[in-house]
Design a protein around this motif. Sequence first.
Motif, mmCIF file in Angstrom:
data_model
loop_
_atom_site.group_PDB
_atom_site.id
_atom_site.type_symbol
_atom_site.label_atom_id
_atom_site.label_comp_id
_atom_site.label_asym_id
_atom_site.label_seq_id
_atom_site.Cartn_x
_atom_site.Cartn_y
_atom_site.Cartn_z
ATOM 1 N N LEU A 1 12.702 10.681 -1.880
ATOM 2 C CA LEU A 1 13.208 12.030 -2.133
ATOM 3 C C LEU A 1 14.735 12.044 -2.157
ATOM 4 N N GLN A 2 15.334 11.291 -1.248
ATOM 5 C CA GLN A 2 16.804 11.222 -1.210
ATOM 6 C C GLN A 2 17.350 10.600 -2.496
ATOM 7 N N ALA A 3 16.597 9.644 -3.045
ATOM 8 C CA ALA A 3 17.007 9.032 -4.312
ATOM 9 C C ALA A 3 16.954 10.060 -5.437
ATOM 10 N N LYS A 4 15.951 10.915 -5.410
ATOM 11 C CA LYS A 4 15.824 11.971 -6.413
ATOM 12 C C LYS A 4 16.957 12.986 -6.280
ATOM 13 N N GLN A 5 17.413 13.185 -5.064
ATOM 14 C CA GLN A 5 18.512 14.108 -4.841
ATOM 15 C C GLN A 5 19.775 13.610 -5.553
ATOM 16 N N GLN A 6 19.923 12.292 -5.595
ATOM 17 C CA GLN A 6 21.051 11.708 -6.301
ATOM 18 C C GLN A 6 20.940 11.927 -7.810
ATOM 19 N N GLN A 7 19.706 12.213 -8.261
ATOM 20 C CA GLN A 7 19.460 12.443 -9.690
ATOM 21 C C GLN A 7 19.474 13.927 -10.055
ATOM 22 N N GLY A 8 19.845 14.767 -9.083
ATOM 23 C CA GLY A 8 19.973 16.188 -9.396
ATOM 24 C C GLY A 8 18.906 17.097 -8.827
ATOM 25 N N ILE B 1 0.841 -1.204 0.000
ATOM 26 C CA ILE B 1 0.000 0.000 0.000
ATOM 27 C C ILE B 1 0.875 1.253 0.000
ATOM 28 N N GLN B 2 1.872 1.274 0.869
ATOM 29 C CA GLN B 2 2.752 2.441 0.950
ATOM 30 C C GLN B 2 3.520 2.631 -0.361
ATOM 31 N N HIS B 3 4.005 1.547 -0.921
ATOM 32 C CA HIS B 3 4.747 1.616 -2.184
ATOM 33 C C HIS B 3 3.880 2.231 -3.283
ATOM 34 N N THR B 4 2.611 1.830 -3.354
ATOM 35 C CA THR B 4 1.712 2.337 -4.395
ATOM 36 C C THR B 4 1.396 3.814 -4.191
ATOM 37 N N LEU B 5 1.122 4.213 -2.951
ATOM 38 C CA LEU B 5 0.810 5.614 -2.674
ATOM 39 C C LEU B 5 1.999 6.517 -3.002
ATOM 40 N N ILE B 6 3.201 6.059 -2.683
ATOM 41 C CA ILE B 6 4.399 6.836 -3.008
ATOM 42 C C ILE B 6 4.582 6.921 -4.526
ATOM 43 N N LYS B 7 4.265 5.829 -5.216
ATOM 44 C CA LYS B 7 4.368 5.805 -6.678
ATOM 45 C C LYS B 7 3.397 6.814 -7.292
ATOM 46 N N ILE B 8 2.178 6.897 -6.745
ATOM 47 C CA ILE B 8 1.183 7.853 -7.237
ATOM 48 C C ILE B 8 1.690 9.282 -7.046
ATOM 49 N N LEU B 9 2.243 9.544 -5.866
ATOM 50 C CA LEU B 9 2.745 10.883 -5.544
ATOM 51 C C LEU B 9 3.889 11.287 -6.464
ATOM 52 N N PHE B 10 4.863 10.390 -6.627
ATOM 53 C CA PHE B 10 6.065 10.746 -7.376
ATOM 54 C C PHE B 10 5.845 10.767 -8.885
ATOM 55 N N LYS B 11 4.851 10.047 -9.359
ATOM 56 C CA LYS B 11 4.532 10.104 -10.782
ATOM 57 C C LYS B 11 4.163 11.528 -11.173
ATOM 58 N N LYS B 12 3.359 12.191 -10.342
ATOM 59 C CA LYS B 12 2.954 13.565 -10.629
ATOM 60 C C LYS B 12 4.057 14.569 -10.293
ATOM 61 N N LEU B 13 4.816 14.283 -9.260
ATOM 62 C CA LEU B 13 5.898 15.194 -8.881
ATOM 63 C C LEU B 13 6.989 15.210 -9.957
ATOM 64 N N GLU B 14 7.307 14.051 -10.486
ATOM 65 C CA GLU B 14 8.285 13.971 -11.575
ATOM 66 C C GLU B 14 7.795 14.749 -12.795
ATOM 67 N N LYS B 15 6.500 14.654 -13.057
ATOM 68 C CA LYS B 15 5.913 15.378 -14.185
ATOM 69 C C LYS B 15 5.979 16.884 -13.956
ATOM 70 N N ALA B 16 5.750 17.307 -12.707
ATOM 71 C CA ALA B 16 5.799 18.736 -12.375
ATOM 72 C C ALA B 16 7.203 19.296 -12.563
#
Length: 338
Positions: free
Chosen positions: A287-294, A247-262
């Motif tokens: 979020l920390q993983a995204k930080q590694q991506q710039g 459940i947590q994995h899916t909710l985070i996926k929903i959140l980051f799909k739109k955040l990446e698009k933004a």
Amino acid sequence: MKLQNSYILAIESSCDDTSCAILKNNQVLSNVTAAQAIHEQYGGVVPELASRAHQSNIVPTVDVAIKNAGIDKNELTAIAFTKGPGLMGSLLVGTSFAKSLALSLNIPLIDVHHMQAHILAHFIDHGQRVPEFPFLGVTISGGHTQIVRVTDYHKMEVIGTTQDDAIGEAFDKSGKLMGLGYPAGPQIDKLAQLGNPSAFEFPIPKAPGLNFSFSGFKTAVLYFLQKEKSKNPNFVEENLADLCASIQHTLIKILFKKLEKAVKETGIKRVAIGGGVSANSGIRTALQAKQQQGWDIFIPPFEYTTDNAAMIGISAYFKYLNQEFCGLDVSAAPRLSM
């Protein structure tokens, strides 16, 4: 000319916690919160009970905040309060008290937008880096899920929001379906660390643009659990950790799909997160993983993520610098827009 040594008393009463803080300029001298445990037995916040509890808690909470700050109330230079959004009864308690105190001390009154305050909590001075403008503010809580383009302290544009339920509610309602207590979000987070996030698959709801939808996700969890429990009455108990992780994995996926698009659409890689759900360990890891991506990531201390008066105080501080005060005819606004 920059004003010096302002002492702002801030009140937050938008939902079920009564909070009061004292800020000297942009630094917190005290930040006191009285929680309301009574809602746990109902599995959610009961508005009438919340407003009554605020009435009981506000005077002692303000008193403790002033004492902890080590100042006298006559040193205060302004009173700030949450105007909205929130529960009408709860907001009225804070609004009425703030107006009365400002009137009795003959000092300015400052109204604050609750969601703007969540974003501006990043500017409370505790020796940290602060985001440069423009940046994307992400507010995730039990009542809100928003992506906001922030170009100045009080210049904010909502570019994505939930069309139905918030991510925090999706956590809590999913937890309730599994028999967890309220609030279920922190419990799901803890159990998820013991489970397999790929054990069960849940759908990703579709929403236009940068908007979110979590209502369909809750329904999918409901039907899935009903189906599995019809085959095995002990299904939830036997698979609780895996369910929480999935459940947590899916909710985070929903959140980051739109955040990446933004981030892609705006070209803004500075991302500042706020709201109670930002305490979730899975979201912080992502979020920390995204930080590694710039990406340039900003996460406030835990005490400034959930509803608290310090964030109301810092938002008021920037208004105080510009002499943006309100009159005593100000009213609570439960559906206040950004």
